[in-house]
Motif scaffolding. Structure first.
Motif, PDB file in Angstrom:
ATOM      1  N   ILE A 155      26.209  67.071  13.217  1.00  0.00           N
ATOM      2  CA  ILE A 155      26.690  66.336  11.823  1.00  0.00           C
ATOM      3  C   ILE A 155      26.478  65.025  11.707  1.00  0.00           C
ATOM      4  CG2 ILE A 155      28.699  66.212  10.519  1.00  0.00           C
ATOM      5  CD1 ILE A 155      29.998  68.593  12.238  1.00  0.00           C
ATOM      6  N   LEU A 156      26.483  64.258  12.460  1.00  0.00           N
ATOM      7  CA  LEU A 156      26.036  62.832  12.470  1.00  0.00           C
ATOM      8  C   LEU A 156      24.617  62.668  12.305  1.00  0.00           C
ATOM      9  CD1 LEU A 156      28.485  60.863  14.907  1.00  0.00           C
ATOM     10  CD2 LEU A 156      28.870  61.286  12.645  1.00  0.00           C
ATOM     11  N   TRP A 157      24.015  63.350  12.953  1.00  0.00           N
ATOM     12  CA  TRP A 157      22.482  63.202  13.054  1.00  0.00           C
ATOM     13  C   TRP A 157      21.894  63.695  11.432  1.00  0.00           C
ATOM     14  CZ3 TRP A 157      18.396  67.027  12.699  1.00  0.00           C
ATOM     15  CH2 TRP A 157      17.233  66.740  12.915  1.00  0.00           C
ATOM     16  N   THR A 158      22.554  64.678  10.921  1.00  0.00           N
ATOM     17  CA  THR A 158      22.060  65.019   9.545  1.00  0.00           C
ATOM     18  C   THR A 158      22.412  64.023   8.662  1.00  0.00           C
ATOM     19  OG1 THR A 158      23.946  66.553   9.397  1.00  0.00           O
ATOM     20  CG2 THR A 158      21.731  67.461  10.272  1.00  0.00           C
ATOM     21  N   ARG A 159      23.540  63.599   8.748  1.00  0.00           N
ATOM     22  CA  ARG A 159      24.206  62.742   7.804  1.00  0.00           C
ATOM     23  C   ARG A 159      23.308  61.300   7.718  1.00  0.00           C
ATOM     24  NH1 ARG A 159      30.844  63.729   8.367  1.00  0.00           N
ATOM     25  NH2 ARG A 159      30.798  65.878   7.461  1.00  0.00           N
ATOM     26  N   GLY A 161      20.326  61.035   8.662  1.00  0.00           N
ATOM     27  CA  GLY A 161      18.855  61.336   8.128  1.00  0.00           C
ATOM     28  C   GLY A 161      18.857  61.283   6.582  1.00  0.00           C
ATOM     29  N   ALA A 162      20.101  61.851   5.931  1.00  0.00           N
ATOM     30  CA  ALA A 162      20.013  61.761   4.652  1.00  0.00           C
ATOM     31  C   ALA A 162      20.213  60.505   4.088  1.00  0.00           C
ATOM     32  CB  ALA A 162      21.287  62.752   4.200  1.00  0.00           C
ATOM     33  N   ALA A 163      20.803  59.470   4.845  1.00  0.00           N
ATOM     34  CA  ALA A 163      20.937  58.394   4.464  1.00  0.00           C
ATOM     35  C   ALA A 163      19.753  57.319   4.745  1.00  0.00           C
ATOM     36  CB  ALA A 163      22.339  57.759   5.123  1.00  0.00           C
ATOM     37  N   ALA A 165      19.102  56.344   7.743  1.00  0.00           N
ATOM     38  CA  ALA A 165      19.485  55.525   8.797  1.00  0.00           C
ATOM     39  C   ALA A 165      18.918  56.015   9.996  1.00  0.00           C
ATOM     40  CB  ALA A 165      20.954  55.528   8.893  1.00  0.00           C
ATOM     41  N   ASN A 166      19.335  55.016  11.157  1.00  0.00           N
ATOM     42  CA  ASN A 166      18.779  55.465  12.499  1.00  0.00           C
ATOM     43  C   ASN A 166      19.333  56.549  13.009  1.00  0.00           C
ATOM     44  OD1 ASN A 166      17.884  55.307  15.012  1.00  0.00           O
ATOM     45  ND2 ASN A 166      18.459  53.484  15.565  1.00  0.00           N
ATOM     46  N   ARG A 167      18.780  57.653  13.149  1.00  0.00           N
ATOM     47  CA  ARG A 167      19.236  58.789  13.630  1.00  0.00           C
ATOM     48  C   ARG A 167      19.855  59.032  15.173  1.00  0.00           C
ATOM     49  NH1 ARG A 167      16.612  64.560  11.508  1.00  0.00           N
ATOM     50  NH2 ARG A 167      17.613  64.242   9.179  1.00  0.00           N
ATOM     51  N   MET A 168      19.097  58.134  16.075  1.00  0.00           N
ATOM     52  CA  MET A 168      19.546  57.808  17.100  1.00  0.00           C
ATOM     53  C   MET A 168      21.047  57.043  17.582  1.00  0.00           C
ATOM     54  SD  MET A 168      17.237  58.835  19.094  1.00  0.00           S
ATOM     55  CE  MET A 168      17.846  58.461  20.778  1.00  0.00           C
ATOM     56  N   ARG A 169      21.715  56.850  16.440  1.00  0.00           N
ATOM     57  CA  ARG A 169      23.001  56.468  16.608  1.00  0.00           C
ATOM     58  C   ARG A 169      24.062  57.702  16.591  1.00  0.00           C
ATOM     59  NH1 ARG A 169      23.373  53.261  11.041  1.00  0.00           N
ATOM     60  NH2 ARG A 169      25.663  53.844  11.383  1.00  0.00           N
ATOM     61  N   ALA A 170      23.556  58.713  16.241  1.00  0.00           N
ATOM     62  CA  ALA A 170      24.394  59.984  16.353  1.00  0.00           C
ATOM     63  C   ALA A 170      24.666  60.392  17.747  1.00  0.00           C
ATOM     64  CB  ALA A 170      23.719  60.955  15.581  1.00  0.00           C
ATOM     65  N   PHE A 171      23.798  59.852  18.775  1.00  0.00           N
ATOM     66  CA  PHE A 171      23.977  60.340  20.101  1.00  0.00           C
ATOM     67  C   PHE A 171      24.948  59.400  21.043  1.00  0.00           C
ATOM     68  CE2 PHE A 171      19.967  62.203  18.539  1.00  0.00           C
ATOM     69  CZ  PHE A 171      19.979  63.393  18.758  1.00  0.00           C
ATOM     70  N   SER A 172      25.432  58.649  20.159  1.00  0.00           N
ATOM     71  CA  SER A 172      26.055  57.286  21.022  1.00  0.00           C
ATOM     72  C   SER A 172      27.341  57.889  21.528  1.00  0.00           C
ATOM     73  CB  SER A 172      26.631  56.422  20.008  1.00  0.00           C
ATOM     74  OG  SER A 172      27.328  56.800  19.103  1.00  0.00           O
ATOM     75  N   LEU A 173      27.857  59.025  21.148  1.00  0.00           N
ATOM     76  CA  LEU A 173      29.002  59.564  21.607  1.00  0.00           C
ATOM     77  C   LEU A 173      28.746  60.160  23.192  1.00  0.00           C
ATOM     78  CD1 LEU A 173      32.281  60.451  21.575  1.00  0.00           C
ATOM     79  CD2 LEU A 173      31.769  62.107  20.292  1.00  0.00           C
ATOM     80  N   ILE A 174      27.862  61.100  22.941  1.00  0.00           N
ATOM     81  CA  ILE A 174      27.253  61.721  24.218  1.00  0.00           C
ATOM     82  C   ILE A 174      26.880  60.742  25.349  1.00  0.00           C
ATOM     83  CG2 ILE A 174      25.467  63.032  25.166  1.00  0.00           C
ATOM     84  CD1 ILE A 174      25.265  64.512  22.594  1.00  0.00           C
ATOM     85  N   PHE A 175      26.203  59.780  24.886  1.00  0.00           N
ATOM     86  CA  PHE A 175      25.942  58.742  25.792  1.00  0.00           C
ATOM     87  C   PHE A 175      27.060  58.035  26.464  1.00  0.00           C
ATOM     88  CE2 PHE A 175      21.482  58.016  23.412  1.00  0.00           C
ATOM     89  CZ  PHE A 175      21.084  59.322  24.167  1.00  0.00           C
ATOM     90  N   PHE A 176      28.156  57.747  25.391  1.00  0.00           N
ATOM     91  CA  PHE A 176      29.387  56.964  25.988  1.00  0.00           C
ATOM     92  C   PHE A 176      29.958  58.099  26.900  1.00  0.00           C
ATOM     93  CE2 PHE A 176      34.052  56.608  25.640  1.00  0.00           C
ATOM     94  CZ  PHE A 176      34.183  55.204  25.957  1.00  0.00           C
ATOM     95  N   LEU A 177      30.275  59.487  26.759  1.00  0.00           N
ATOM     96  CA  LEU A 177      30.868  60.268  27.603  1.00  0.00           C
ATOM     97  C   LEU A 177      30.041  60.528  28.709  1.00  0.00           C
ATOM     98  CD1 LEU A 177      32.086  62.786  24.946  1.00  0.00           C
ATOM     99  CD2 LEU A 177      33.437  61.173  26.035  1.00  0.00           C
ATOM    100  N   LEU A 178      28.830  60.369  28.968  1.00  0.00           N
ATOM    101  CA  LEU A 178      28.028  60.699  30.113  1.00  0.00           C
ATOM    102  C   LEU A 178      28.125  59.509  30.940  1.00  0.00           C
ATOM    103  CD1 LEU A 178      24.914  62.437  28.799  1.00  0.00           C
ATOM    104  CD2 LEU A 178      26.772  63.559  30.047  1.00  0.00           C
ATOM    105  N   THR A 179      28.139  58.246  30.517  1.00  0.00           N
ATOM    106  CA  THR A 179      28.225  57.010  31.148  1.00  0.00           C
ATOM    107  C   THR A 179      29.889  56.718  31.876  1.00  0.00           C
ATOM    108  OG1 THR A 179      27.049  55.806  29.443  1.00  0.00           O
ATOM    109  CG2 THR A 179      28.326  54.696  31.013  1.00  0.00           C
TER     110      THR A 179
END
Length: 226
Positions: A155-159, A161-163, A165-179
């Motif tokens: 959801i963040l990735w698509t939003r 992209g529509a704006a 903006a840098n889509r990689m920011r969408a993966f921050s939650l996954i990276f945080f949880l895995l860390t």
């Protein structure tokens, strides 16, 4: 009367989110009653009995594949393992994440799509765990929860992209949880469940392309173009 005066201060959780969390909540109530002794001596072992009955064991699945025998009780483990947990704290964290992430995903997805993400991540996460040759039973709703994380990431990735903006920011939650998980694993000892959880996140992200509003039609349109 002012606009919004009758609105509730807290938006109620969608029904599908409660339905996904309900088996875990009900189970913990039962385990609490059993542990308190109100259900008799047999109730003290209910959690252990539930883990033995409903946890997913990849060796059982491998044996069924080799023998070509598929008893329903054993096949069902690939679904039921998500609803049994090793402790109250284990289940509490799963309930909290299910309610929070489920609400955010349900605000963008239909109820059936939320369920599809949840169960796809749980089931396919267990299959990936098995395919990679892992041993040891797994239990708990984290692979399914990570599926919701994957859907929220989509959801963040698509939003973004529509704006433009840098889509990689969408993966921050996954990276945080895995860390966080890596840190806890180094301190307390790592279980191999993370394999199913990471797979669940990836599956939740990919399944979202199909179950998001209009996603299936977009997929069919792309196939027709080819």
């Amino acid at each position: 009367m002012r606009d919004g005066y009758d609105e509730q201060p807290i938006n109620p959780l969608p029904t599908i989110v409660w339905l996904l969390a309900a088996p875990v909540i009900i189970g913990e109530v039962m385990f609490a009653l059993g542990g308190s002794g109100l259900a008799g001596a047999a109730g003290i072992g209910w959690r252990l009995d539930a883990l033995q009955r409903f946890a997913f064991d990849p060796n059982i699945l491998r044996a069924m594949i080799e023998q070509g025998v598929w008893p329903i009780r054993q096949v069902a483990r690939i679904v039921t393992y998500a609803f049994v947990h090793g402790s109250f704290m284990h289940s509490l964290m799963v309930i909290v994440f299910t309610l929070a992430l489920g609400k955010m995903v349900a605000e963008a997805f239909a109820a059936w799509a939320v369920a599809a993400v949840y169960f796809s991540a749980s089931i396919l996460g267990a299959l990936v765990y098995t395919a990679l040759g892992m041993d040891g039973a797994i239990y708990g709703g984290y692979p399914a929860v990570y599926g919701l994380v994957g859907a929220f990431t989509w959801i963040l990735w698509t939003r973004l992209g529509a704006a433009n903006a840098n889509r990689m920011r969408a993966f921050s939650l996954i990276f945080f949880l895995l860390t966080i998980q890596l840190v806890f694993g180094l301190i307390f000892g790592a279980r191999l469940d993370w394999v199913a959880e990471v797979a669940g996140a990836a599956i939740g992200f990919l399944v979202s392309f199909l179950v998001a509003p209009g996603g299936w039609m977009r997929a069919l349109e792309r196939l027709r173009r080819r």
